[in-house]
Design a protein around this motif. Sequence first.
Motif, PDB file in Angstrom:
ATOM      1  N   GLU A   3       0.847  -1.188   0.000  1.00 16.38           N
ATOM      2  CA  GLU A   3       0.000   0.000   0.000  1.00 16.38           C
ATOM      3  C   GLU A   3       0.887   1.244   0.000  1.00 16.38           C
ATOM      4  N   ARG A 113      -5.692   7.250  -2.277  1.00 16.18           N
ATOM      5  CA  ARG A 113      -5.060   6.477  -3.347  1.00 16.18           C
ATOM      6  C   ARG A 113      -5.222   7.172  -4.697  1.00 16.18           C
ATOM      7  N   SER A 283     -11.212   5.021 -18.698  1.00 15.16           N
ATOM      8  CA  SER A 283     -11.306   6.128 -17.746  1.00 15.16           C
ATOM      9  C   SER A 283     -12.363   7.125 -18.172  1.00 15.16           C
ATOM     10  N   SER A 336      -8.881   7.538 -11.066  1.00 17.39           N
ATOM     11  CA  SER A 336     -10.110   6.933 -10.548  1.00 17.39           C
ATOM     12  C   SER A 336     -10.306   5.534 -11.109  1.00 17.39           C
ATOM     13  N   TYR A 337     -10.007   5.381 -12.394  1.00 18.46           N
ATOM     14  CA  TYR A 337     -10.161   4.052 -12.989  1.00 18.46           C
ATOM     15  C   TYR A 337      -9.115   3.080 -12.453  1.00 18.46           C
ATOM     16  N   GLU A 339      -7.843   2.810  -9.669  1.00 18.17           N
ATOM     17  CA  GLU A 339      -8.102   2.308  -8.316  1.00 18.17           C
ATOM     18  C   GLU A 339      -8.834   0.970  -8.350  1.00 18.17           C
ATOM     19  N   HIS A 340      -9.749   0.809  -9.288  1.00 14.62           N
ATOM     20  CA  HIS A 340     -10.553  -0.415  -9.323  1.00 14.62           C
ATOM     21  C   HIS A 340     -10.563  -1.077 -10.698  1.00 14.62           C
ATOM     22  N   GLY A 341      -9.772  -0.583 -11.650  1.00 13.73           N
ATOM     23  CA  GLY A 341      -9.796  -1.123 -12.999  1.00 13.73           C
ATOM     24  C   GLY A 341      -9.341  -2.572 -13.071  1.00 13.73           C
ATOM     25  N   THR A 342      -9.566  -3.167 -14.210  1.00 16.18           N
ATOM     26  CA  THR A 342      -9.252  -4.582 -14.375  1.00 16.18           C
ATOM     27  C   THR A 342      -7.754  -4.814 -14.550  1.00 16.18           C
ATOM     28  N   ARG A 343      -7.337  -5.991 -14.204  1.00 11.77           N
ATOM     29  CA  ARG A 343      -5.938  -6.367 -14.396  1.00 11.77           C
ATOM     30  C   ARG A 343      -5.576  -6.340 -15.874  1.00 11.77           C
ATOM     31  N   ARG A 410      -1.222  -2.958  -7.488  1.00 10.34           N
ATOM     32  CA  ARG A 410      -1.640  -1.731  -8.167  1.00 10.34           C
ATOM     33  C   ARG A 410      -0.688  -0.570  -7.938  1.00 10.34           C
TER      34      ARG A 410
END
Length: 555
Positions: A3, A113, A283, A336-337, A339-343, A410
């Motif tokens: 983190e 983040r 995004s 923003s993307y 933070e939770h976007g796909t691998r 990430r």
Amino acid sequence: MKELHLSNKLAWSLFAAFAIVSLYLLGVRTLVPPDEGRYAEMAREMFASGDWITTRLNGIKYFEKPPLQTWMNALSFALFGLGDWQARLWTGLCGIGGVALTGYAGAKVFGRRIGFYAALVLGSCFYWAACSQIDSLDMGLSGMMTISLCALLIAQRDGAPDHERRNWMLACWAGMALAVLSKGLIGLMLPGGVLVVYTLITRDWKLWTRLHLVKGLLLFFAIAAPWFLLVWMRNPEQPHFFFIHEHWDRFFLKEHHREQAWYIFVVLTAVGMVPWLGVLFQSLALGAKREAGRFRPRLMALVWAAFIILFFTKSNSKLPGYILPVFPALALLTASYLEHGTRRSRMLAAALLSLVGAALLATVPFMPKMAGHAGEHVLYQAFQPWVLAAGFIALAGGGLAFIYARQMQRDLFVLVLAIAGFATTEIMLAGFEPLGQVRAGTNLLPAIKAELKPDTKIYSVGLYEQSLTFYLRRTVTLVDYLDEFTFGLQQQPELAIPTVAAFADQWTRDAAAGVRDVAIIRADIVKDLQQKGVPLRVVAQDSRRTVIANDIKKP
């Protein structure tokens, strides 16, 4: 999972390293014409003359743009002396400040983040990183518009205390006023257009009651209006030229010969987002999704970027730097993307950077063939090692980021991709110096200065060397050249010689009278003068211009 975004020590260390490297690199390159030489010379003349109201270039009134950048560059010269890094200091600070403010706004509005990611994304975007190193108006404008965007997002976020909303909205109004002083009415028109479009989409009419319009407008005019009033009082011709010719005509007419294909800004945005191109479209899609709460900050960022791109797409004047203000908004959306976007999307972004690196490596053997002027292939040969290094960094950085993306780390993925993108850009810029010197003509400076005495007249025939005048620390007399000086010379025609024939007569008379003259001139004009028997001696030349002196007749 590491983190990294939670470590204040790491965040401040990264920002300090970014700022130090960015500031150091401001001085490693010659000022490249036209823009860098122009704005450095305008500031030098302002500093030398002490006239901080009427902006001039080569001693001629120059009202194409407002004075904020000229003021800041002149102030830099006053504090630190004349030089390359001093001429770029304002744009460098705007670039660094834009990264810091975007990161702060991201953390304040979306979370820690996203703020960490937003700063890394913006600082490593090819366009932002490159333009932060160039003395042009676009980064100064973008820095001021970043203040407006970030202040607006912070002020309007749900749950913002009243005092914060007021203070940040006043900062937003101040940013718009400074943007107007940077490049004109677009500093107000673009944010205003974004607000109108956002309101129409969301039907959030109460937003306008939260803008502190009365206080904001008072602050806006208190900052923006004084110079316009003072310059109008001293130069009554300025308002019509500035507001009509430089705004209305530039947008709607084609007389400036800056037309481009309608899709040019879409392409430039995609290129400018490297190394984050692989997540750009995802995004943008995220920005269009419904958000909880009254205010929709991601949609505001999306409207900001889309409106500016579409606005300049409609314009008949299209220059690459026009879309620079969109990148802070795109950085917030990208963060923003991420933070939770796909691998898969992160792996794609990393792979695309590696592909850019491979393309740079593949280009290296062919670089000498890119020379557009005779003898300049050696300059591209000197550039080859730098492009090679940049290619390896992009290739390796993308590969390492790919591994971290695959491992779902990430923070490490974002950090590595950002460092690789920033390093690739800065290495390419630093390696451009041999080409920059020839474009600026600084290789001719020793020969020119050897001919000069305090009373030597310098002519610029058929051309105007934007950077050489700055390095010579002197203005020149223009001959058979108008271009951006057209308006100024209409006001003061005595400051130039309209034809080469008139110049040749003056040059010959000076030679006969023992008056020393030097001219920076096009090679084809030199040949014509020699054929006509005009007394001259070639002092120096390169592939782009020639320097001559008159043959003074000894008494």
